[in-house]
Design a protein around this motif. Sequence first.
Motif, PDB file in Angstrom:
ATOM      1  N   TRP A   4     -19.834   6.919  -2.538  1.00 34.84           N
ATOM      2  CA  TRP A   4     -19.228   5.685  -2.321  1.00 34.84           C
ATOM      3  C   TRP A   4     -17.816   5.533  -2.840  1.00 34.84           C
ATOM      4  O   TRP A   4     -17.480   6.258  -3.683  1.00 34.84           O
ATOM      5  N   GLU A   5     -17.227   4.609  -2.343  1.00 33.89           N
ATOM      6  CA  GLU A   5     -15.890   4.136  -3.104  1.00 33.89           C
ATOM      7  C   GLU A   5     -15.997   3.667  -4.482  1.00 33.89           C
ATOM      8  O   GLU A   5     -16.886   3.023  -4.689  1.00 33.89           O
ATOM      9  N   GLN A  57      -1.293  -3.771  -8.782  1.00 33.48           N
ATOM     10  CA  GLN A  57      -1.702  -4.678  -9.942  1.00 33.48           C
ATOM     11  C   GLN A  57      -2.804  -4.042 -10.981  1.00 33.48           C
ATOM     12  O   GLN A  57      -2.700  -4.256 -12.007  1.00 33.48           O
ATOM     13  N   PHE A  58      -3.715  -3.612 -10.264  1.00 35.70           N
ATOM     14  CA  PHE A  58      -4.924  -3.323 -10.930  1.00 35.70           C
ATOM     15  C   PHE A  58      -5.334  -1.757 -11.137  1.00 35.70           C
ATOM     16  O   PHE A  58      -6.019  -1.447 -11.820  1.00 35.70           O
ATOM     17  N   SER A  59      -4.433  -0.763 -10.559  1.00 33.52           N
ATOM     18  CA  SER A  59      -4.688   0.506 -10.988  1.00 33.52           C
ATOM     19  C   SER A  59      -4.589   0.804 -12.412  1.00 33.52           C
ATOM     20  O   SER A  59      -5.358   1.641 -13.066  1.00 33.52           O
ATOM     21  N   PRO A  60      -3.403   0.377 -13.172  1.00 28.67           N
ATOM     22  CA  PRO A  60      -3.474   0.584 -14.567  1.00 28.67           C
ATOM     23  C   PRO A  60      -4.567   0.208 -15.324  1.00 28.67           C
ATOM     24  O   PRO A  60      -5.276   0.701 -16.254  1.00 28.67           O
ATOM     25  N   VAL A  61      -5.180  -1.050 -14.892  1.00 25.00           N
ATOM     26  CA  VAL A  61      -6.264  -1.483 -15.631  1.00 25.00           C
ATOM     27  C   VAL A  61      -7.483  -1.033 -15.402  1.00 25.00           C
ATOM     28  O   VAL A  61      -8.474  -0.730 -16.164  1.00 25.00           O
ATOM     29  N   LEU A  62      -7.725  -0.577 -14.063  1.00 28.23           N
ATOM     30  CA  LEU A  62      -8.899  -0.019 -13.490  1.00 28.23           C
ATOM     31  C   LEU A  62      -9.128   1.563 -13.894  1.00 28.23           C
ATOM     32  O   LEU A  62     -10.207   2.310 -13.925  1.00 28.23           O
ATOM     33  N   GLY A  63      -7.964   2.201 -14.195  1.00 31.73           N
ATOM     34  CA  GLY A  63      -7.824   3.585 -14.407  1.00 31.73           C
ATOM     35  C   GLY A  63      -8.292   4.240 -13.456  1.00 31.73           C
ATOM     36  O   GLY A  63      -8.568   5.658 -13.060  1.00 31.73           O
ATOM     37  N   ILE A  64      -7.920   3.814 -12.069  1.00 32.36           N
ATOM     38  CA  ILE A  64      -7.948   4.343 -10.768  1.00 32.36           C
ATOM     39  C   ILE A  64      -6.400   4.577 -10.037  1.00 32.36           C
ATOM     40  O   ILE A  64      -5.913   3.572  -9.994  1.00 32.36           O
ATOM     41  N   PRO A  65      -6.128   5.957  -9.704  1.00 33.37           N
ATOM     42  CA  PRO A  65      -5.001   6.004  -9.148  1.00 33.37           C
ATOM     43  C   PRO A  65      -4.541   5.017  -7.896  1.00 33.37           C
ATOM     44  O   PRO A  65      -5.442   4.971  -7.261  1.00 33.37           O
ATOM     45  N   ALA A  66      -3.329   4.852  -7.921  1.00 35.14           N
ATOM     46  CA  ALA A  66      -3.064   3.667  -7.051  1.00 35.14           C
ATOM     47  C   ALA A  66      -3.256   4.114  -5.359  1.00 35.14           C
ATOM     48  O   ALA A  66      -3.798   3.458  -4.693  1.00 35.14           O
ATOM     49  N   ASP A  67      -3.102   5.554  -5.148  1.00 33.78           N
ATOM     50  CA  ASP A  67      -3.174   5.929  -4.119  1.00 33.78           C
ATOM     51  C   ASP A  67      -4.700   5.943  -3.691  1.00 33.78           C
ATOM     52  O   ASP A  67      -5.135   5.505  -2.415  1.00 33.78           O
ATOM     53  N   LEU A 127      -6.735   3.720  -5.153  1.00 36.06           N
ATOM     54  CA  LEU A 127      -7.408   2.564  -4.980  1.00 36.06           C
ATOM     55  C   LEU A 127      -6.967   1.808  -3.605  1.00 36.06           C
ATOM     56  O   LEU A 127      -7.718   0.923  -3.247  1.00 36.06           O
ATOM     57  N   GLU A 128      -5.885   2.262  -3.111  1.00 37.65           N
ATOM     58  CA  GLU A 128      -5.447   1.646  -1.866  1.00 37.65           C
ATOM     59  C   GLU A 128      -6.353   1.909  -0.815  1.00 37.65           C
ATOM     60  O   GLU A 128      -6.722   1.212   0.448  1.00 37.65           O
ATOM     61  N   VAL A 129      -6.962   3.417  -0.807  1.00 35.88           N
ATOM     62  CA  VAL A 129      -7.878   3.879   0.342  1.00 35.88           C
ATOM     63  C   VAL A 129      -9.325   2.998   0.279  1.00 35.88           C
ATOM     64  O   VAL A 129      -9.906   2.399   1.121  1.00 35.88           O
ATOM     65  N   ALA A 130      -9.708   3.015  -0.964  1.00 30.44           N
ATOM     66  CA  ALA A 130     -11.026   2.014  -1.319  1.00 30.44           C
ATOM     67  C   ALA A 130     -10.680   0.868  -0.937  1.00 30.44           C
ATOM     68  O   ALA A 130     -11.789   0.039  -0.275  1.00 30.44           O
ATOM     69  N   VAL A 131      -9.468   0.018  -1.208  1.00 33.61           N
ATOM     70  CA  VAL A 131      -9.661  -1.573  -0.781  1.00 33.61           C
ATOM     71  C   VAL A 131      -9.597  -1.375   0.977  1.00 33.61           C
ATOM     72  O   VAL A 131     -10.362  -2.273   1.329  1.00 33.61           O
ATOM     73  N   GLU A 132      -8.853  -0.741   1.413  1.00 36.11           N
ATOM     74  CA  GLU A 132      -8.840  -0.839   2.865  1.00 36.11           C
ATOM     75  C   GLU A 132     -10.279  -0.401   3.604  1.00 36.11           C
ATOM     76  O   GLU A 132     -10.404  -0.927   4.628  1.00 36.11           O
ATOM     77  N   ARG A 133     -10.878   0.410   3.167  1.00 41.46           N
ATOM     78  CA  ARG A 133     -12.324   0.727   3.658  1.00 41.46           C
ATOM     79  C   ARG A 133     -13.493  -0.220   3.259  1.00 41.46           C
ATOM     80  O   ARG A 133     -14.269  -0.149   3.683  1.00 41.46           O
ATOM     81  N   ARG A 134     -13.135  -1.302   2.499  1.00 40.78           N
ATOM     82  CA  ARG A 134     -14.127  -2.483   2.268  1.00 40.78           C
ATOM     83  C   ARG A 134     -13.465  -3.855   2.927  1.00 40.78           C
ATOM     84  O   ARG A 134     -12.213  -4.051   3.336  1.00 40.78           O
ATOM     85  N   LYS A 135     -14.377  -4.789   3.394  1.00 43.60           N
ATOM     86  CA  LYS A 135     -14.168  -6.156   3.716  1.00 43.60           C
ATOM     87  C   LYS A 135     -14.513  -6.896   2.629  1.00 43.60           C
ATOM     88  O   LYS A 135     -15.643  -6.604   1.809  1.00 43.60           O
ATOM     89  N   TYR A 136     -14.030  -8.282   2.622  1.00 41.12           N
ATOM     90  CA  TYR A 136     -14.220  -9.082   1.561  1.00 41.12           C
ATOM     91  C   TYR A 136     -14.332 -10.437   2.040  1.00 41.12           C
ATOM     92  O   TYR A 136     -13.630 -10.777   2.947  1.00 41.12           O
TER      93      TYR A 136
END
Length: 316
Positions: free
Chosen positions: A187-188, A254-264, A266-275
């Motif tokens: 999963w993401e 905003q959150f890539s540095p905090v979460l330790g997830i590369p921005a690219d 994280l962008e994919v992970a965000v787009e694959r989910r609904k909120y």
Amino acid sequence: MNAFLRYLAQITLAGSIALGVATVAHAEDKVVRIGFQKYGTLILLKTKGLLEEKLKPQGYTVEWTEFPAGPQLLEALNVGSIDFGTTGEAPPIFAQAAGAPLVYVGYEPPAPEAEAILVPKESPLKTVADLKGKKVALNKGSNVHYLLVKALEKAGLAYSDIEVNFLPPADARAAFEKGAVDAWVIWEPFLAAAEAATGARQLANGSGIVDNHEFYLASRDFLDAHPDVVDTIVASLGEVDTWINANRGDVAEQFSPVLGIPADVLEVAVERRKYGVKPITPEVVAAQQKIADAFHELGLIPEAIRIADAVKKPQS
């Protein structure tokens, strides 16, 4: 040791390590202990500090503990080390079947593209049907467990037609990259990270196969004693979801540095989910019951369970 703990002991030591970090609080401490995973609305809520602001006037503080996956998180809830957390569809079914005192208090919209069956870039496997006789890695009892079951069924294979290797995400990725397994169900954000780093291909994701809901769960004792706090947590999650939907382009930055997830990634992970967190509905209960029944038929849980028994009752 009850059946739930025996089951989790076979998965990974990571949950036990996390339990050692978590502090068992006394009721008078007014501490809310929340379990979260690598990515999701809960970790964004943590990062924003919104919940602490809302609970401070009531005298509560918040403790956060990260877990590698849902089963380990629910182990912590089962033994009383956390009060609230989030998982995918399958972990609460395994936990409820083993007697864990959990209650469903909310869910996020379906996100079928946020989980998938991966194979290495150069793998000769082209379809799910090609998995027959192959080694497939996944985290035991996680949301992707059901994806695998239904994807195999759709491809005309039985669960017994493959060799399942139960590994937590970090170990599974290592095995995947070394070629020790033929496929990995994940999963993401681990999915996007593996695709970006290794060029891994999807044999299938959840589209047209599973809903892949994300659930919010509370311990029954905590919900009974502090229903207002649980309502505040869920309402705060709703505020974060609203912010994400209005600012999707800013989430990764905003959150890539905090979460330790590369921005690219994280962008994919965000787009694959609904909120958009919502109260549990009869339709969602029915969908979750279908998963529970399928697991029981396969012998993955020892006895049938009734999902409705673990759902928060509407306020009168």
